[in-house]
Write a protein that holds these residues in place. Sequence first.
Motif, PDB file in Angstrom:
ATOM      1  N   UNK A 122      -8.032   8.226  18.901  1.00  0.00           N
ATOM      2  CA  UNK A 122      -7.363   7.089  19.517  1.00  0.00           C
ATOM      3  C   UNK A 122      -6.793   6.165  18.444  1.00  0.00           C
ATOM      4  N   UNK A 123      -5.832   5.334  18.828  1.00  0.00           N
ATOM      5  CA  UNK A 123      -5.319   4.303  17.927  1.00  0.00           C
ATOM      6  C   UNK A 123      -5.536   2.933  18.566  1.00  0.00           C
ATOM      7  N   UNK A 124      -6.025   1.989  17.772  1.00  0.00           N
ATOM      8  CA  UNK A 124      -6.349   0.642  18.260  1.00  0.00           C
ATOM      9  C   UNK A 124      -5.771  -0.394  17.311  1.00  0.00           C
ATOM     10  N   UNK A 125      -5.061  -1.374  17.862  1.00  0.00           N
ATOM     11  CA  UNK A 125      -4.573  -2.511  17.087  1.00  0.00           C
ATOM     12  C   UNK A 125      -5.447  -3.722  17.383  1.00  0.00           C
ATOM     13  N   UNK A 126      -5.866  -4.420  16.326  1.00  0.00           N
ATOM     14  CA  UNK A 126      -6.591  -5.676  16.466  1.00  0.00           C
ATOM     15  C   UNK A 126      -5.629  -6.790  16.083  1.00  0.00           C
ATOM     16  N   UNK A 127      -5.319  -7.666  17.038  1.00  0.00           N
ATOM     17  CA  UNK A 127      -4.324  -8.714  16.814  1.00  0.00           C
ATOM     18  C   UNK A 127      -4.931 -10.076  17.141  1.00  0.00           C
ATOM     19  N   UNK A 128      -4.199 -11.126  16.773  1.00  0.00           N
ATOM     20  CA  UNK A 128      -4.657 -12.474  17.036  1.00  0.00           C
ATOM     21  C   UNK A 128      -4.158 -13.416  15.963  1.00  0.00           C
ATOM     22  N   UNK A 129      -4.240 -14.727  16.192  1.00  0.00           N
ATOM     23  CA  UNK A 129      -3.769 -15.702  15.204  1.00  0.00           C
ATOM     24  C   UNK A 129      -4.632 -15.693  13.954  1.00  0.00           C
ATOM     25  N   UNK A 130      -4.122 -16.281  12.881  1.00  0.00           N
ATOM     26  CA  UNK A 130      -4.889 -16.404  11.644  1.00  0.00           C
ATOM     27  C   UNK A 130      -6.194 -17.143  11.923  1.00  0.00           C
ATOM     28  N   UNK A 131      -7.279 -16.639  11.332  1.00  0.00           N
ATOM     29  CA  UNK A 131      -8.568 -17.265  11.532  1.00  0.00           C
ATOM     30  C   UNK A 131      -9.305 -16.817  12.779  1.00  0.00           C
ATOM     31  N   UNK A 132      -8.761 -15.815  13.479  1.00  0.00           N
ATOM     32  CA  UNK A 132      -9.399 -15.371  14.724  1.00  0.00           C
ATOM     33  C   UNK A 132     -10.511 -14.358  14.479  1.00  0.00           C
ATOM     34  N   UNK A 133     -10.652 -13.882  13.223  1.00  0.00           N
ATOM     35  CA  UNK A 133     -11.738 -12.970  12.897  1.00  0.00           C
ATOM     36  C   UNK A 133     -11.326 -11.512  12.791  1.00  0.00           C
ATOM     37  N   UNK A 136      -0.569  11.465  13.924  1.00  0.00           N
ATOM     38  CA  UNK A 136      -0.269  12.601  14.805  1.00  0.00           C
ATOM     39  C   UNK A 136      -0.631  13.929  14.140  1.00  0.00           C
ATOM     40  N   UNK A 137      -0.306  14.061  12.867  1.00  0.00           N
ATOM     41  CA  UNK A 137      -0.511  15.332  12.179  1.00  0.00           C
ATOM     42  C   UNK A 137      -1.988  15.637  11.932  1.00  0.00           C
ATOM     43  N   UNK A 138      -2.755  14.609  11.595  1.00  0.00           N
ATOM     44  CA  UNK A 138      -4.150  14.824  11.232  1.00  0.00           C
ATOM     45  C   UNK A 138      -5.103  14.684  12.413  1.00  0.00           C
ATOM     46  N   UNK A 139      -4.652  13.981  13.473  1.00  0.00           N
ATOM     47  CA  UNK A 139      -5.529  13.748  14.615  1.00  0.00           C
ATOM     48  C   UNK A 139      -6.628  12.742  14.330  1.00  0.00           C
ATOM     49  N   UNK A 140      -6.463  11.929  13.269  1.00  0.00           N
ATOM     50  CA  UNK A 140      -7.494  10.956  12.928  1.00  0.00           C
ATOM     51  C   UNK A 140      -7.504   9.800  13.928  1.00  0.00           C
ATOM     52  N   UNK A 141      -8.532   8.995  13.842  1.00  0.00           N
ATOM     53  CA  UNK A 141      -8.611   7.756  14.601  1.00  0.00           C
ATOM     54  C   UNK A 141      -8.000   6.655  13.735  1.00  0.00           C
ATOM     55  N   UNK A 142      -7.086   5.877  14.310  1.00  0.00           N
ATOM     56  CA  UNK A 142      -6.382   4.838  13.558  1.00  0.00           C
ATOM     57  C   UNK A 142      -6.733   3.474  14.122  1.00  0.00           C
ATOM     58  N   UNK A 143      -7.281   2.614  13.270  1.00  0.00           N
ATOM     59  CA  UNK A 143      -7.640   1.254  13.675  1.00  0.00           C
ATOM     60  C   UNK A 143      -7.010   0.295  12.675  1.00  0.00           C
ATOM     61  N   UNK A 144      -6.164  -0.610  13.162  1.00  0.00           N
ATOM     62  CA  UNK A 144      -5.490  -1.503  12.219  1.00  0.00           C
ATOM     63  C   UNK A 144      -5.434  -2.933  12.723  1.00  0.00           C
ATOM     64  N   UNK A 145      -5.391  -3.842  11.760  1.00  0.00           N
ATOM     65  CA  UNK A 145      -5.158  -5.264  11.995  1.00  0.00           C
ATOM     66  C   UNK A 145      -3.695  -5.537  11.699  1.00  0.00           C
ATOM     67  N   UNK A 146      -3.026  -6.265  12.585  1.00  0.00           N
ATOM     68  CA  UNK A 146      -1.618  -6.564  12.342  1.00  0.00           C
ATOM     69  C   UNK A 146      -1.198  -7.841  13.057  1.00  0.00           C
ATOM     70  N   UNK A 147      -0.193  -8.521  12.460  1.00  0.00           N
ATOM     71  CA  UNK A 147       0.496  -9.627  13.133  1.00  0.00           C
ATOM     72  C   UNK A 147       1.763  -9.112  13.821  1.00  0.00           C
ATOM     73  N   UNK A 148       2.115  -7.870  13.551  1.00  0.00           N
ATOM     74  CA  UNK A 148       3.369  -7.281  14.012  1.00  0.00           C
ATOM     75  C   UNK A 148       3.211  -6.798  15.452  1.00  0.00           C
ATOM     76  N   UNK A 200       0.493   1.324  19.566  1.00  0.00           N
ATOM     77  CA  UNK A 200      -0.867   1.836  19.528  1.00  0.00           C
ATOM     78  C   UNK A 200      -1.351   2.152  20.942  1.00  0.00           C
ATOM     79  N   UNK A 201      -2.374   2.992  21.034  1.00  0.00           N
ATOM     80  CA  UNK A 201      -2.929   3.341  22.347  1.00  0.00           C
ATOM     81  C   UNK A 201      -3.521   2.126  23.048  1.00  0.00           C
TER      82      UNK A 201
END
Length: 222
Positions: A32-43, A187-199, A206-207
């Motif tokens: 699965x792919x997961x994005x963690x988002x939120x304002x600065x200082x949100x943890x 997609x190629x590796x089938x890994x789990x992707x977890x990222x922090x982004x402001x974008x 992401x899923x």
Amino acid sequence: MLKLKDIHKSYLSGGHPLEVLGGISTSVEAGESLAIVGPSGSGKTTLLGICAGLDTPSSGSVHLMEEPLSELSEDHRARIRNQHVGFVFQNFQLIPTLTALENVCIPLELKGQRNVHKKAMSWLERVGLAQRSDHYPVQLSGGEQQRVAIARASVSEPAVLFADEPTGNLDEETSGQIEELLFSTHRETGNTLILVTHDTELAAHMDRVLRLRNGMVEMAQA
């Protein structure tokens, strides 16, 4: 793949506890792919570090690859990271005295693998930098350094790839190229992707998206 239950994290600030995370619970399935988002200082970055075993919660439990990270010693967590985790940082964190190829070799050498140059070079080819393999980080652009960092994080075929603002220091065009590289690798590796982004555009691809505010989950969406 990853399970968090009631994660709290506090630091001492001026002699008083400052709560950064206030009870986060979530899970991420393999692939699965997961994005963690939120304002600065949100943890966001604090949570990512706890997920990856770079930090421990003040309370609550973290299981990565069925291992109880929050109960393990730093040495044990380091072994799990070396075996199963790749990490891409906003500021690249390449070793300046090593070439691009030598930087990509590091995870393989830590595992005691052989023929590391051949495998590392194959990943530099995949990220479009085979012709820059003998260049040092200072000789590479920001986008090229991040490509090397992605190759380094992926070369040992980790089960989960963590990325902390991977496009945060890049211009819009280069950011788009790095985003596509992250997704194609996923997609190629089938890994789990977890990222922090402001974008928000990156997060939308992401899923799932986990939105934090003041150290708590404001919204979780597919």
